[in-house]
Write an enzyme that holds these catalytic residues in place. Structure first.
Site, mmCIF file in Angstrom:
data_model
loop_
_atom_site.group_PDB
_atom_site.id
_atom_site.type_symbol
_atom_site.label_atom_id
_atom_site.label_comp_id
_atom_site.label_asym_id
_atom_site.label_seq_id
_atom_site.Cartn_x
_atom_site.Cartn_y
_atom_site.Cartn_z
ATOM 1 N N ASP A 179 0.856 -1.185 0.000
ATOM 2 C CA ASP A 179 0.000 0.000 0.000
ATOM 3 C C ASP A 179 0.894 1.238 0.000
ATOM 4 O O ASP A 179 1.818 1.332 0.799
ATOM 5 C CB ASP A 179 -0.874 -0.012 1.270
ATOM 6 N N ARG A 198 -0.606 4.426 -0.116
ATOM 7 C CA ARG A 198 -1.385 5.594 0.317
ATOM 8 C C ARG A 198 -0.748 6.221 1.542
ATOM 9 O O ARG A 198 -0.763 7.425 1.732
ATOM 10 C CB ARG A 198 -2.828 5.175 0.651
#
Length: 430
Positions: free
Chosen positions: A341, A343
């Site tokens: 991930d 983000r």
């Protein structure tokens, strides 16, 4: 600059004169006179100074990059095609925010806001003298009103879960909101601090991983503000925006990261759209109870890995030996992208601080990363609201089980290792 020759060149549209004459000006040297200083975190706009990312009067520039984020590339195309005059300045008549946000104490609290300009919606007012003096200052935040119409909200109205009141929800199912668009503005020293690295390393990696797009990152240490070419975020506020800063008023909130396939087209491999529409329903109900609701929608497609990577991962999940199972959910992403991930959430709480928020009474999110980032920034969270089981698409069960096993909030049982191995996702041909 040399120009193309031959028959093919005559079919191209003429370049705007300003882009085809004169020398190319590199930005890797010291700027000229006239740039206004930026004192990040100052208590007033006058002390802080404006963010000036103009490409016309280069001596006025006091940041790295230009306004409009990722859309600056489209602006370049418009200039190159002759559709836009490079020297155009925005006419800000009647563009003032429909609702005034702040200023709040968090705007000048050290380290609270490092990835957006808290004065970005007010430039026409607070920097009117500088605008009159010829500085090209652009808003990085815009605030307006809207009616939001979603089939899920209309269905909730028809089934009686929601009631029309004419103030927050019309009889036709339109939710009345205040919405704000926010472009990223990074204060590099504090962004580096958030990510636990040195500013020097951050600047170098940003320079290298953008293919050397911004030489000033490594040659102009005096420029500390960067306008990165990435997507920003949009806020949808249900109720009075001023109530967001009042901890005595119930706040229902969701931070939602972009998922075009689900949010727009209804793909059932994830829970993004049903969770988003459920949060909107919760926000409407919260506003009708006398509280306020907030949806913060961030452009971070595919966990900020991009949609191409996301679709490659989908194929890998569906084709792997044993089928699409929750125990391999994160592994397949890491195999393709090198990371589960991207983000992160270190910068995410900034928008809450811009809104003056001190407490979120009901957070409509199961994400442990988002919860930790928000509480770690000093904002209190009361209740956490999970997505109801009946809203989880069958093919998204893989995602949900994997996330709960990885630490996502759930009021129910956490899937064990054996449960995670069971293939639940469809095959590509189904």
């Amino acid at each position: 600059m040399p120009t193309s020759t031959g028959a093919a060149a005559s079919t191209n549209p003429p370049l705007h004169p300003s882009s085809s004459t004169g020398h190319i000006r590199l930005t890797s040297h010291a700027g000229g006179f006239g740039a206004l200083p930026i004192h990040w975190g100052a208590t007033t706009a006058a002390e802080r100074g404006p963010v000036v990312g103009t490409t016309t009067k280069r001596a006025h520039r006091n940041v790295i990059g230009t306004h409009s984020g990722s859309y600056s590339v489209y602006r370049a195309l418009a200039v190159a095609a002759g559709a836009l005059k490079r020297e155009h300045k925005a006419d800000l008549t009647n563009t003032a925010p429909t609702d005034v946000i702040g200023p709040y104490p968090q705007w000048s609290e050290p380290g609270r806001i490092v990835s957006l300009d808290p004065w970005g919606a007010l430039v026409a007012d607070v920097f009117s003298a500088e605008l009159a003096a010829g500085y090209d200052i652009r808003p990085t935040i815009a605030i307006t009103k809207a009616h939001v119409i979603l089939p899920e909200v209309i269905e909730a109205l028809q089934k009686g879960r929601l009631k029309a009141d004419g103030k927050f929800l019309t009889a036709g199912g339109a939710a009345l909101v205040t919405k704000a668009a926010i472009e990223p503005v990074w204060y590099l020293p504090e962004v580096a601090r958030r990510f636990g690295c040195s500013e020097t390393d951050l600047r170098r990696v940003l320079f290298e991983e953008t293919g050397g797009m911004y030489p000033e990152l490594v040659t102009r240490s005096d420029l500390e503000v960067f306008l990165p070419p990435i997507g920003g975020q949009t806020l949808y506020i249900f109720g009075n925006p001023r109530d967001l800063a009042n901890p005595d008023v119930e706040l229902t909130a969701r931070i939602h990261d972009e998922c075009n396939g689900s949010d727009v087209f209804g793909s059932d491999i994830c829970t993004c759209r049903p969770y988003l529409t459920h949060a909107i329903e919760e926000c409407i109900q919260g506003a009708q109870r006398g509280g306020v609701g907030l949806i913060a929608y961030s452009r971070k497609e595919g966990r900020a890995l991009g949609e191409v990577t996301k679709f490659l991962v989908y194929n890998a999940r569906k084709r792997q030996v044993g089928g699409d199972t929750a125990d391999q959910y994160f592994a397949r992403t890491e195999c393709v992208a090198g990371v589960q991930d991207m983000r992160f959430q270190e910068l995410m709480p900034d928008v809450f601080h811009w809104l003056g928020i001190r407490k979120i009474h009901r957070l409509v999110s199961m994400s442990n990363m988002k919860f930790d980032a928000i509480t770690g920034s000093g904002i209190e969270i009361g209740e956490r609201v999970n997505i109801p089981d009946e809203l989880i698409p069958a093919d998204a069960r893989v995602e949900m089980d994997a996330k709960m096993a990885a630490g996502y909030f759930t009021p129910g049982p956490v899937p064990d290792a054996e449960e995670l191995k069971k293939a639940k996702g469809r095959g590509l041909s189904e």
